[in-house]
Design an enzyme around this catalytic site. Structure first.
Site, PDB file in Angstrom:
ATOM      1  CG  LEU A  23      -2.100  -0.956   1.126  1.00 31.86           C
ATOM      2  CD1 LEU A  23      -2.701  -1.071   2.666  1.00 31.86           C
ATOM      3  CD2 LEU A  23      -3.131  -0.473   0.099  1.00 31.86           C
ATOM      4  N   GLY A  27      -3.843  -2.491   5.442  1.00 30.48           N
ATOM      5  CA  GLY A  27      -3.166  -1.323   6.410  1.00 30.48           C
ATOM      6  C   GLY A  27      -2.935  -2.104   7.700  1.00 30.48           C
ATOM      7  CB  SER A  59      -5.968  -4.095  11.754  1.00 33.68           C
ATOM      8  OG  SER A  59      -5.191  -5.118  12.404  1.00 33.68           O
ATOM      9  CB  SER A 105     -11.318   1.729  13.299  1.00 38.55           C
ATOM     10  OG  SER A 105     -11.234   1.320  14.754  1.00 38.55           O
ATOM     11  CE1 TYR A 156      -6.254   0.817  12.906  1.00 44.89           C
ATOM     12  CE2 TYR A 156      -7.383   0.733  14.815  1.00 44.89           C
ATOM     13  CZ  TYR A 156      -7.413   0.524  13.669  1.00 44.89           C
ATOM     14  OH  TYR A 156      -8.257  -0.114  13.022  1.00 44.89           O
ATOM     15  CE  LYS A 164      -8.244   1.973  10.286  1.00 41.02           C
ATOM     16  NZ  LYS A 164      -8.508   1.013   9.123  1.00 41.02           N
ATOM     17  CB  SER A 217     -15.138  -5.577  18.971  1.00 41.71           C
ATOM     18  OG  SER A 217     -14.853  -4.348  19.503  1.00 41.71           O
ATOM     19  CB  SER A 218     -15.479  -7.316  13.061  1.00 40.03           C
ATOM     20  OG  SER A 218     -16.350  -8.139  12.268  1.00 40.03           O
TER      21      SER A 218
HETATM   22  C1  15L Z   1     -10.065  -2.232  15.880  1.00 43.60           C
HETATM   23  O1  15L Z   1      -9.901  -1.212  15.294  1.00 43.60           O
HETATM   24  C2  15L Z   1      -9.160  -3.327  15.823  1.00 43.60           C
HETATM   25  O2  15L Z   1      -8.706  -3.651  14.415  1.00 43.60           O
HETATM   26  C3  15L Z   1      -9.600  -4.472  16.475  1.00 43.60           C
HETATM   27  O3  15L Z   1      -8.580  -5.496  16.563  1.00 43.60           O
HETATM   28  C4  15L Z   1     -10.309  -4.280  17.687  1.00 43.60           C
HETATM   29  O4  15L Z   1      -9.159  -3.761  18.715  1.00 43.60           O
HETATM   30  C5  15L Z   1     -11.235  -3.306  17.769  1.00 43.60           C
HETATM   31  O5  15L Z   1     -10.915  -2.093  17.039  1.00 43.60           O
HETATM   32  C6  15L Z   1     -11.807  -2.876  18.982  1.00 43.60           C
HETATM   33  O6  15L Z   1     -11.571  -1.780  19.414  1.00 43.60           O
HETATM   34  O7  15L Z   1     -12.584  -3.825  19.658  1.00 43.60           O
END
Ligand code: 15L
Length: 270
Positions: free
Chosen positions: A53, A74, A76, A112, A137, A141, A166-167
């Site tokens: 990327l 990217g 995460s 996120s 991070y 975003k 939170s997936s």
């Molecule tokens: C996110 O953005 C992360 O990618 C994931 O791993 C979790 O930490 C999530 O947030 C979260 O905060 O539950």
């Protein structure tokens, strides 16, 4: 069903990218998979296109010939500034600029909860509130969300930013009872973001049908998203294994959870 001919899926080797591959041609007649390395077990409608990327030429080649992009790639999590800068910030710019140069019509962006992590859990927010990132991070975003806004206002490239909570396979802590997005609902949300007739620039939240909520997710409903799963089904098992925690602990007080309690990554990982 989407009308897109060829959709680029970045981050195709990651946890959510792997789940999204199960949507098959609902993502596009051809789905071009992109990750740093090769992807395996390609289906007939899939083609593999590894790209870094942070490298505009590589991204440009991956984007050429696509009319839609699902940008999941990217870093995460919080991490070294250089990694965030290269993979998320430069990477995000490379995706949007290549999209403009090659006539891409729509981008679905995996944003996120950490773009708004410093809102209190007592606040109900929608996609229009000012961002409150809880980490570099999270800042990255918000940067890419703003790229989406800019490239729509100036060039008409549509974007749906999905602020994913939170997936994971299932919720494992009390915060997840609010922020959980099942894999099945994640696929539906991305499919709807791609197939809705007109989206302009939109921000929606990635959450399942959880009865506890701090997000007003009416924009997701506008897309036609009807979550099938609920963290409520896991409530008893999560309560049995976890404690309430100190309500004044930033990890409990704010929507971003532990990201809000953490110090500065570079200080803590010397
Ligand atoms: C996110 O953005 C992360 O990618 C994931 O791993 C979790 O930490 C999530 O947030 C979260 O905060 O539950």
């Amino acid at each position: 069903m989407t009308d897109f001919q060829r959709t680029l899926l970045t981050g195709a080797g990651g946890a959510l990218g792997t789940q999204l591959r199960k949507s098959g041609t609902r993502l596009g007649k051809v789905v071009r998979l992109s990750a740093l390395g090769p992807c395996e077990n390609l289906e007939a409608h899939e083609e593999d296109f590894p790209a870094n990327l942070a490298d505009f030429d590589e991204v440009s080649k991956a984007v050429k010939g696509c009319d839609a992009i699902i940008h999941m790639g990217g870093q995460s999590l919080e991490g070294p500034w250089k990694t965030i800068l290269d993979a998320n910030i430069t990477g995000g710019y490379n995706i949007y600029e290549a999209a403009r140069q090659h006539g891409v019509k729509r981008i679905v962006y995996a944003s996120s909860v950490h773009a708004i992590g410093f809102y209190e859990r007592t606040e109900m927010i929608d996609g229009n509130v000012p961002t409150r990132p809880d980490s570099l991070y999270g800042v990255s975003k918000t940067f890419v969300e703003n790229l989406g806004r800019y490239y729509f206002d100036k060039f008409g490239i549509e974007t749906v930013c999905l602020r994913i909570g939170s997936s994971f396979p299932e919720p494992t802590d009390r915060r997840h009872l609010i922020t959980w997005l099942s894999y099945r609902d994640c696929r539906q949300l991305v499919e709807k973001a791609l197939s809705a007739p007109r989206v302009g620039f939109m921000i929606a939240y990635g959450m399942s049908n959880n009865s506890e909520a701090f997000w007003d997710n009416r924009t997701a409903a506008v897309l036609g998203y009807k979550p099938q799963d609920s963290a409520d089904d896991f409530r008893e098992q999560v309560f049995a294994k976890t404690t309430q925690g100190d309500p004044n602990d930033p990890a409990v007080r704010f929507q971003g959870g532990s990201f809000c309690a953490a110090g500065h990554y570079e200080d803590e990982n010397k």
